[in-house]
Motif scaffolding. Sequence first.
Motif, PDB file in Angstrom:
ATOM      1  N   ARG A   1       0.865  -1.177   0.000  1.00  0.00           N
ATOM      2  CA  ARG A   1       0.000   0.000   0.000  1.00  0.00           C
ATOM      3  C   ARG A   1       0.904   1.230   0.000  1.00  0.00           C
ATOM      4  NH1 ARG A   1      -2.547  -3.868  -0.544  1.00  0.00           N
ATOM      5  NH2 ARG A   1      -4.586  -4.459   0.338  1.00  0.00           N
ATOM      6  N   TYR A   2       0.346   2.357  -0.446  1.00  0.00           N
ATOM      7  CA  TYR A   2       1.127   3.589  -0.517  1.00  0.00           C
ATOM      8  C   TYR A   2       0.494   4.655   0.373  1.00  0.00           C
ATOM      9  CZ  TYR A   2       3.557   1.286  -4.283  1.00  0.00           C
ATOM     10  OH  TYR A   2       4.309   0.382  -4.986  1.00  0.00           O
ATOM     11  N   GLN A   3       1.356   5.422   1.003  1.00  0.00           N
ATOM     12  CA  GLN A   3       0.913   6.465   1.922  1.00  0.00           C
ATOM     13  C   GLN A   3       1.735   7.728   1.662  1.00  0.00           C
ATOM     14  OE1 GLN A   3      -1.354   7.805   3.827  1.00  0.00           O
ATOM     15  NE2 GLN A   3      -1.221   6.554   5.702  1.00  0.00           N
ATOM     16  N   PHE A   4       1.080   8.892   1.736  1.00  0.00           N
ATOM     17  CA  PHE A   4       1.825  10.137   1.602  1.00  0.00           C
ATOM     18  C   PHE A   4       2.845  10.239   2.744  1.00  0.00           C
ATOM     19  CE2 PHE A   4      -2.063  12.113  -0.631  1.00  0.00           C
ATOM     20  CZ  PHE A   4      -1.545  11.804  -1.879  1.00  0.00           C
ATOM     21  N   GLU A   5       4.048  10.633   2.386  1.00  0.00           N
ATOM     22  CA  GLU A   5       5.138  10.697   3.370  1.00  0.00           C
ATOM     23  C   GLU A   5       4.831  11.609   4.560  1.00  0.00           C
ATOM     24  OE1 GLU A   5       8.456   9.722  -0.086  1.00  0.00           O
ATOM     25  OE2 GLU A   5       8.111  11.778   0.595  1.00  0.00           O
ATOM     26  N   PRO A   6       4.255  12.801   4.362  1.00  0.00           N
ATOM     27  CA  PRO A   6       3.965  13.639   5.536  1.00  0.00           C
ATOM     28  C   PRO A   6       2.921  13.025   6.462  1.00  0.00           C
ATOM     29  CG  PRO A   6       3.065  14.621   3.550  1.00  0.00           C
ATOM     30  CD  PRO A   6       3.962  13.513   3.108  1.00  0.00           C
TER      31      PRO A   6
ATOM     32  N   VAL B   1       6.933  24.669  17.440  1.00  0.00           N
ATOM     33  CA  VAL B   1       7.544  23.923  16.343  1.00  0.00           C
ATOM     34  C   VAL B   1       8.170  22.663  16.928  1.00  0.00           C
ATOM     35  CG1 VAL B   1       9.266  23.924  14.503  1.00  0.00           C
ATOM     36  CG2 VAL B   1       7.997  26.021  15.030  1.00  0.00           C
ATOM     37  N   ASN B   2       7.670  21.517  16.481  1.00  0.00           N
ATOM     38  CA  ASN B   2       8.157  20.235  16.979  1.00  0.00           C
ATOM     39  C   ASN B   2       8.888  19.498  15.862  1.00  0.00           C
ATOM     40  OD1 ASN B   2       6.577  20.128  19.677  1.00  0.00           O
ATOM     41  ND2 ASN B   2       5.002  20.574  18.147  1.00  0.00           N
ATOM     42  N   SER B   3       9.760  18.597  16.249  1.00  0.00           N
ATOM     43  CA  SER B   3      10.440  17.758  15.267  1.00  0.00           C
ATOM     44  C   SER B   3      10.751  16.416  15.906  1.00  0.00           C
ATOM     45  CB  SER B   3      11.733  18.419  14.773  1.00  0.00           C
ATOM     46  OG  SER B   3      12.645  18.589  15.835  1.00  0.00           O
ATOM     47  N   GLY B   4      10.846  15.390  15.072  1.00  0.00           N
ATOM     48  CA  GLY B   4      11.198  14.068  15.562  1.00  0.00           C
ATOM     49  C   GLY B   4      12.543  13.686  14.997  1.00  0.00           C
ATOM     50  N   ASP B   5      12.741  12.405  14.821  1.00  0.00           N
ATOM     51  CA  ASP B   5      13.945  11.933  14.154  1.00  0.00           C
ATOM     52  C   ASP B   5      13.805  12.273  12.672  1.00  0.00           C
ATOM     53  OD1 ASP B   5      15.802  10.326  12.695  1.00  0.00           O
ATOM     54  OD2 ASP B   5      16.050   9.065  14.471  1.00  0.00           O
ATOM     55  N   ASN B   6      14.646  13.187  12.204  1.00  0.00           N
ATOM     56  CA  ASN B   6      14.477  13.705  10.844  1.00  0.00           C
ATOM     57  C   ASN B   6      14.680  12.655   9.761  1.00  0.00           C
ATOM     58  OD1 ASN B   6      13.904  16.575  11.231  1.00  0.00           O
ATOM     59  ND2 ASN B   6      15.908  16.632  12.202  1.00  0.00           N
ATOM     60  N   PHE B   7      15.240  11.519  10.113  1.00  0.00           N
ATOM     61  CA  PHE B   7      15.536  10.515   9.096  1.00  0.00           C
ATOM     62  C   PHE B   7      14.752   9.209   9.273  1.00  0.00           C
ATOM     63  CE2 PHE B   7      19.284  13.229   9.721  1.00  0.00           C
ATOM     64  CZ  PHE B   7      19.351  13.802   8.465  1.00  0.00           C
ATOM     65  N   LYS B   8      14.077   9.049  10.428  1.00  0.00           N
ATOM     66  CA  LYS B   8      13.347   7.805  10.652  1.00  0.00           C
ATOM     67  C   LYS B   8      11.861   8.003  10.906  1.00  0.00           C
ATOM     68  CE  LYS B   8      17.348   5.314  12.590  1.00  0.00           C
ATOM     69  NZ  LYS B   8      17.870   4.593  13.794  1.00  0.00           N
ATOM     70  N   SER B   9      11.445   9.245  11.169  1.00  0.00           N
ATOM     71  CA  SER B   9      10.049   9.500  11.534  1.00  0.00           C
ATOM     72  C   SER B   9       9.075   8.995  10.481  1.00  0.00           C
ATOM     73  CB  SER B   9       9.827  11.002  11.752  1.00  0.00           C
ATOM     74  OG  SER B   9      10.475  11.453  12.910  1.00  0.00           O
ATOM     75  N   VAL B  10       9.360   9.271   9.225  1.00  0.00           N
ATOM     76  CA  VAL B  10       8.418   8.898   8.163  1.00  0.00           C
ATOM     77  C   VAL B  10       8.281   7.384   8.078  1.00  0.00           C
ATOM     78  CG1 VAL B  10       7.969   8.947   5.681  1.00  0.00           C
ATOM     79  CG2 VAL B  10       8.783  11.004   6.837  1.00  0.00           C
ATOM     80  N   ALA B  11       9.399   6.665   8.103  1.00  0.00           N
ATOM     81  CA  ALA B  11       9.348   5.199   8.009  1.00  0.00           C
ATOM     82  C   ALA B  11       8.535   4.615   9.158  1.00  0.00           C
ATOM     83  CB  ALA B  11      10.761   4.620   7.999  1.00  0.00           C
TER      84      ALA B  11
END
Length: 422
Positions: A157-162, A400-410
């Motif tokens: 299945r496909y999901q929008f990255e954001p 303004v919040n942020s998570g792990d910039n390289f793993k959050s989406v996965a």
Amino acid sequence: MKRFLYGIDFGTTNSALAIFDEETKEIHSTIIIPSLIYFYQQPNPGNAKNYVVGEEAITAYLNDNMKGRFIKSVKQVLSRSSFTETRIHNKRYNAADLVALILQELKERADELTGQDCRKAVIGRPVFFDDDDTQKDTLAQTRLSKAAALAGFDDVRYQFEPIGAAFAYEKTLLKQEHVLVADLGGGTTDFTYLILDPAKVGSKNRKNDMMASGGIYIGGDSLDSAFMWEKGTPYFGKHTQYEATPGKILTVPKSLFANICSWEQMNFFNGPRIKKDIEDYYYFSGQDRKFKNLITLIDHNLGYSVFQSIEKTKITLSNADTAMFSYHNMDIDIEEQISLPVYEQIIAKDVNRIAAYLDDFMAQNNIAPQNIDSLFLTGGTSMVSSIQALFKTKFPHVNVNSGDNFKSVAKGLAYSGYLFED
């Protein structure tokens, strides 16, 4: 036997895979690799794989004296109808073939951890692969689907990255929020406005919570290309003059240097006609020293190492007022101090385009700034100081919040198992 689902964020710069345990409903582990492929200069007859992917691609590239084929930012060719295939060691590779190599590497690493041949995945995609061009978007999606199948995934299945990023953020919330998610990656900047609620984590139907999505084809690679154009190309002869006919002095066409500012073009910037033109310009320029750097860059496949230096400069300027743009290799010598104001001026056009798109996105979807409870920024480009300033200026009242910039989406994609509830 445990059941697993893979959430895959195939990115322009890095790709990540989150292993989701469908029994415990938790992330088992996460893998991240650079989205790089290196084909050895000399194929090994005894080895079926004449390429390496990820971190090993960098090592092999350097050990091979940078003489093979090094491919970066392959995600950006997905929507390019002009790219049909490239030949490497007399074998044809189309866009899906190249993407499949990266997806397959991720799958093999994950399967080794789970001990299973997992064929079920939620794969992320940008809201638009190429702005609002429906035809290009369809082409990119078709190629990505083919790549997934080639890599061994048959239940996808496909999901929008954001949205994936949003679901990762949702796990940290204590109450319902209206959230604007900005996913700023290497190739695109995507926005999603949605309702997040910790009570709905894992719910099967989230369609009514997704209020708006949009995106623009600008990302970290765009910023690096702008920097290469302004600060890099002069070291490779952008202002070189040559004698076209006796007594007639012209400047080498600027279009030639646009090719070394774009990774998807530099990957395939090795045609005999272009090389002949470059050699002619070099000869009729009186063998200009800086133009010789361009020949060295192309002949020795140095593009990746140059862009590594540009990337290092960008990262340094995310936390400092000055940085050195430094590159020394094969008689190419660059040592220039770059101030933050100068860098911000270089990337201003792209940052302004992101800002203008965000304004349009909010206006078209009737999103009032005061109705946004929080911002969630993810992706490597979100750390650029101009990008941070953009959001803080537009939404001074919002955290303004942020998570792990390289793993959050996965991770968020792995939480999107509801997509399989048809």
